[in-house]
Design a protein around this motif. Structure first.
Motif, PDB file in Angstrom:
ATOM      1  N   SER A   1      41.091  21.589  41.335  1.00  0.00           N
ATOM      2  CA  SER A   1      41.070  20.582  42.399  1.00  0.00           C
ATOM      3  C   SER A   1      41.459  21.200  43.740  1.00  0.00           C
ATOM      4  N   ASP A   2      42.389  22.165  43.730  1.00  0.00           N
ATOM      5  CA  ASP A   2      42.779  22.850  44.966  1.00  0.00           C
ATOM      6  C   ASP A   2      41.629  23.696  45.500  1.00  0.00           C
ATOM      7  N   LEU A   3      40.920  24.357  44.584  1.00  0.00           N
ATOM      8  CA  LEU A   3      39.776  25.177  44.983  1.00  0.00           C
ATOM      9  C   LEU A   3      38.694  24.306  45.603  1.00  0.00           C
ATOM     10  N   LYS A   4      38.432  23.155  45.001  1.00  0.00           N
ATOM     11  CA  LYS A   4      37.403  22.265  45.540  1.00  0.00           C
ATOM     12  C   LYS A   4      37.780  21.770  46.935  1.00  0.00           C
ATOM     13  N   LYS A   5      39.053  21.434  47.134  1.00  0.00           N
ATOM     14  CA  LYS A   5      39.498  20.989  48.453  1.00  0.00           C
ATOM     15  C   LYS A   5      39.331  22.094  49.487  1.00  0.00           C
ATOM     16  N   LEU A   6      39.647  23.332  49.102  1.00  0.00           N
ATOM     17  CA  LEU A   6      39.494  24.458  50.017  1.00  0.00           C
ATOM     18  C   LEU A   6      38.032  24.659  50.390  1.00  0.00           C
ATOM     19  N   LEU A   7      37.156  24.634  49.388  1.00  0.00           N
ATOM     20  CA  LEU A   7      35.732  24.834  49.662  1.00  0.00           C
ATOM     21  C   LEU A   7      35.181  23.713  50.534  1.00  0.00           C
ATOM     22  N   TRP A   8      35.624  22.485  50.282  1.00  0.00           N
ATOM     23  CA  TRP A   8      35.146  21.362  51.093  1.00  0.00           C
ATOM     24  C   TRP A   8      35.571  21.527  52.554  1.00  0.00           C
ATOM     25  N   ARG A   9      36.786  22.034  52.750  1.00  0.00           N
ATOM     26  CA  ARG A   9      37.240  22.291  54.124  1.00  0.00           C
ATOM     27  C   ARG A   9      36.423  23.410  54.765  1.00  0.00           C
ATOM     28  N   MET A  10      36.108  24.447  53.995  1.00  0.00           N
ATOM     29  CA  MET A  10      35.303  25.545  54.527  1.00  0.00           C
ATOM     30  C   MET A  10      33.896  25.067  54.877  1.00  0.00           C
ATOM     31  N   ILE A  11      33.380  24.090  54.124  1.00  0.00           N
ATOM     32  CA  ILE A  11      32.069  23.507  54.451  1.00  0.00           C
ATOM     33  C   ILE A  11      32.155  22.764  55.773  1.00  0.00           C
ATOM     34  N   GLN A  12      33.178  21.929  55.921  1.00  0.00           N
ATOM     35  CA  GLN A  12      33.327  21.145  57.139  1.00  0.00           C
ATOM     36  C   GLN A  12      33.549  22.029  58.359  1.00  0.00           C
ATOM     37  N   GLU A  13      34.177  23.184  58.151  1.00  0.00           N
ATOM     38  CA  GLU A  13      34.420  24.108  59.265  1.00  0.00           C
ATOM     39  C   GLU A  13      33.240  25.031  59.514  1.00  0.00           C
ATOM     40  N   GLY A  14      32.185  24.905  58.723  1.00  0.00           N
ATOM     41  CA  GLY A  14      30.980  25.698  58.931  1.00  0.00           C
ATOM     42  C   GLY A  14      31.069  27.127  58.445  1.00  0.00           C
ATOM     43  N   ARG A  15      32.030  27.426  57.578  1.00  0.00           N
ATOM     44  CA  ARG A  15      32.191  28.794  57.090  1.00  0.00           C
ATOM     45  C   ARG A  15      31.351  29.079  55.854  1.00  0.00           C
ATOM     46  N   ILE A  16      30.978  28.049  55.103  1.00  0.00           N
ATOM     47  CA  ILE A  16      30.057  28.170  53.985  1.00  0.00           C
ATOM     48  C   ILE A  16      29.133  26.957  53.999  1.00  0.00           C
ATOM     49  N   VAL A  17      28.014  27.058  53.307  1.00  0.00           N
ATOM     50  CA  VAL A  17      27.079  25.939  53.183  1.00  0.00           C
ATOM     51  C   VAL A  17      26.692  25.780  51.715  1.00  0.00           C
TER      52      VAL A  17
END
Length: 269
Positions: free
Chosen positions: A226-242
């Motif tokens: 769940s922590d990993l998913k939250k991190l990835l979701w934040r990275m998506i919102q910040e435009g660092r991954i798609v």
């Protein structure tokens, strides 16, 4: 001894699924060769209590009988434990040996602190043939080590202090820390590692399904999925991954989602 009972344990288990708990008082008798025939079967998970305090103290002992016991515990044949390993390195080596010797695909560990001192008492190592063992293990680690351990240790230290001094503390002095400091540090370090290595990995492979990413992250890092998913979701919102196959209805990352770098970042060194 455990080793003399392996055949009988195997006979009783037969072809059934099983959760094996190997809990030695030190390291003697818990040789990897005894665990392997029990853990190799497809529907088997194994949890080993590695008494880190004892193993760390004697892992480089010069006595030949101790060196032999250490080789057996780590599943080594013609070599000794590599020199210069710190605590995390030693446990990574043990996990590697467990996977290789027992034909297990996934393995992870967690640290349990000494009740009175600021050091590790033992490490629990889990191994299994399905990645779900990692998800459950990290969820348990987060709840027990990350949330409950600090108050348990405070109470243990207080009991020890009262035994030594005979003077109880006042109620307002019995406040426990909000989290276990070693776990909090390892948790934060794991999240930082993901933020650093994921872009580098994506530059090499181009695209990676989330279902292939999270088991390897949870093996190496002390974070829940769940922590990993939250991190990835934040990275998506910040435009660092798609996630090119993310739909408007998705509110979290799922196994089938592909993870890529934005075009503007994909070519950077």
């Amino acid at each position: 001894s455990f080793g003399s009972q392996v055949l009988e344990i195997q006979r009783r288990i037969g072809s059934d699924a099983a959760f094996l708990f190997v809990d030695p008082t030190g390291w003697k008798g818990a040789a990897m060769q005894f665990i392997a025939p029990l853990a190799r079967a497809r529907h088997r998970d194994v949890l080993v209590n590695v008494m880190f305090n004892d193993v760390n103290r004697f892992r480089y002992a010069p006595q030949e009988f101790i060196r032999t016991q250490m080789r057996e515990f780590f599943g080594l044949v013609d070599s000794d434990i590599p020199l210069g390993l710190n605590e995390n390195g030693l446990m990574a080596f043990y996990r590697q040996q467990l996977k290789q010797t027992c034909d297990i695909e996934f393995a992870a560990d967690l640290a349990v602190s000494h009740p009175y001192q600021e050091r590790t008492k033992f490490r629990l190592v889990v191994g299994g043939h399905h990645k779900e063992v990692l998800r459950l293990f990290r969820d348990v680690e987060k709840r027990v080590i990350g949330q409950e351990a600090s108050s348990v240790r405070v109470e243990a230290k207080e009991r020890k202090r009262i035994e030594q001094t005979g003077q109880p503390q006042l109620p307002f002095q019995m406040l426990a820390p909000q989290d276990d400091r070693p776990y909090a540090a390892a948790h934060a370090e794991g999240l930082e590692e993901v933020e650093v290595f994921l872009p580098e990995l994506l530059r090499e492979v181009g695209s990676l399904p989330y279902g292939r990413l999270w088991p390897h992250v949870l093996e190496a890092c002390h974070i829940a999925e769940s922590d990993l998913k939250k991190l990835l979701w934040r990275m998506i919102q910040e435009g660092r991954i798609v996630l090119p196959n993310l739909t408007a209805h998705d509110r979290t990352v799922k196994d089938h989602h592909k993870i890529e770098l934005p075009a503007a970042l994909a070519g950077r060194c």
